[in-house]
Enzyme design. Sequence first.
Site, PDB file in Angstrom:
ATOM      1  N   TYR A  58      46.908 -40.599 -17.862  1.00 51.37           N
ATOM      2  CA  TYR A  58      47.980 -40.910 -16.915  1.00 51.37           C
ATOM      3  C   TYR A  58      49.033 -39.811 -17.003  1.00 51.37           C
ATOM      4  O   TYR A  58      49.804 -39.740 -17.967  1.00 51.37           O
ATOM      5  CB  TYR A  58      48.628 -42.249 -17.243  1.00 51.37           C
ATOM      6  CG  TYR A  58      47.766 -43.471 -17.025  1.00 51.37           C
ATOM      7  CD1 TYR A  58      46.538 -43.406 -16.381  1.00 51.37           C
ATOM      8  CD2 TYR A  58      48.197 -44.715 -17.463  1.00 51.37           C
ATOM      9  CE1 TYR A  58      45.770 -44.542 -16.184  1.00 51.37           C
ATOM     10  CE2 TYR A  58      47.443 -45.854 -17.275  1.00 51.37           C
ATOM     11  CZ  TYR A  58      46.223 -45.763 -16.630  1.00 51.37           C
ATOM     12  OH  TYR A  58      45.456 -46.889 -16.442  1.00 51.37           O
ATOM     13  N   LEU A 211      48.740 -57.213  -7.900  1.00 50.67           N
ATOM     14  CA  LEU A 211      49.420 -57.122  -6.613  1.00 50.67           C
ATOM     15  C   LEU A 211      48.742 -56.089  -5.711  1.00 50.67           C
ATOM     16  O   LEU A 211      49.308 -55.664  -4.702  1.00 50.67           O
ATOM     17  CB  LEU A 211      50.891 -56.780  -6.804  1.00 50.67           C
ATOM     18  CG  LEU A 211      51.711 -57.825  -7.566  1.00 50.67           C
ATOM     19  CD1 LEU A 211      53.155 -57.373  -7.707  1.00 50.67           C
ATOM     20  CD2 LEU A 211      51.642 -59.196  -6.882  1.00 50.67           C
ATOM     21  N   ARG A 213      48.182 -52.909  -5.999  1.00 55.07           N
ATOM     22  CA  ARG A 213      48.969 -51.675  -5.853  1.00 55.07           C
ATOM     23  C   ARG A 213      50.122 -51.844  -4.867  1.00 55.07           C
ATOM     24  O   ARG A 213      50.465 -50.945  -4.111  1.00 55.07           O
ATOM     25  CB  ARG A 213      48.060 -50.510  -5.443  1.00 55.07           C
ATOM     26  CG  ARG A 213      46.985 -50.243  -6.485  1.00 55.07           C
ATOM     27  CD  ARG A 213      45.823 -49.419  -5.954  1.00 55.07           C
ATOM     28  NE  ARG A 213      44.811 -49.287  -7.007  1.00 55.07           N
ATOM     29  CZ  ARG A 213      43.899 -50.208  -7.278  1.00 55.07           C
ATOM     30  NH1 ARG A 213      43.851 -51.308  -6.576  1.00 55.07           N
ATOM     31  NH2 ARG A 213      43.037 -50.034  -8.256  1.00 55.07           N
ATOM     32  N   SER A 217      52.408 -57.520  -2.590  1.00 56.29           N
ATOM     33  CA  SER A 217      53.668 -57.799  -3.274  1.00 56.29           C
ATOM     34  C   SER A 217      54.693 -58.457  -2.367  1.00 56.29           C
ATOM     35  O   SER A 217      55.678 -59.024  -2.830  1.00 56.29           O
ATOM     36  CB  SER A 217      54.270 -56.496  -3.823  1.00 56.29           C
ATOM     37  OG  SER A 217      54.669 -55.650  -2.743  1.00 56.29           O
TER      38      SER A 217
END
Length: 334
Positions: A58, A211, A213, A217
């Site tokens: 990451y 969610l 991405r 949401s």
Amino acid sequence: MTMRTRPLGTTGPQVSALGLGCMGMSALYGAADRAESIATLHAALEAGVTLLDTGDFYGMGHNELLIGEALRAAPAARREQALVSVKFGALRGPDGSWLGYDGRPAAVKNFAAYSLQRLGVDHIDVYRIARLDPDVPIEETVGAIAELVEKGYVRHIGLSEVGAETIRRAAATAPISDLQIEYSLISRGIEDEILPTTRELGIGITAYGVLSRGLISGHFTADRQLGAGDFRAMSPRFQGENLRHNLDLVEALRKIAEQKGASVAQTAIAWVLARGEDIVPLVGARRRDRLTEALGALDLTLDAADLAAIEEAVPAGAAAGDRYPAAQMAHLES
């Protein structure tokens, strides 16, 4: 809000009922504010979140360095409660390109050495290869992690995005604490074979993408502009008619959320929480306000009528588009 705990499988530790997925603080979702990321990590620890999830790839190590910095600055009691889950194996180029996966035993130990240094810890709580290396039997990769467990560098062995057969082979090699895999209202592929297998074997689930991405949401809009470095700009579910269809599902979910006095995000997270005590949702909050909203899901109870209404509004298989572009879907097992 009282933070509950859940078992990370029969061989893993007790962890907070929600975990924090830290990837977005470093990569794939546009620019993030470093100070706000650190503050969010500290707020999560203060709220009783114990599980922090990262990957050594990451931001090419950035995310591990960020977590290490946050842990060093946290109060000792909060630092000691933190359990760090690390994915490894994804190969990156200097330009950020993806070059495949490496699950060879020597590579496993090499990746771990660098992660321990970047995180500033003497052990990794859960260690797992991010995707199956097609050229290396899972038994060899898991066996190498088991050697790290024996030497005290790793506490528990995990898996990520693998199918039922691979799960069984891995579990026959060494105790597996949990499987990390995408699971949400609109990503329910694990329910047919994978979830029954993990439950049979006593393996927990850490569910990422709860969610989808940000898609479910309640905050994502059809006119939102995504930067070139944002994964969602290439994700099939965020494109054209797919996006419009999926946002219609969100609006159907919003009606139920409003009846419960909750946000769409809280309702979607609570749905995952309701799927079983063996499932720990990872929330990808990059800001304190989003973290606070996500934690509110812990106070939301969905009864049988609520769950039936959600199922009617967003039935299994209702989403339009795959969860990854075709090239990345090829690396996933089902």
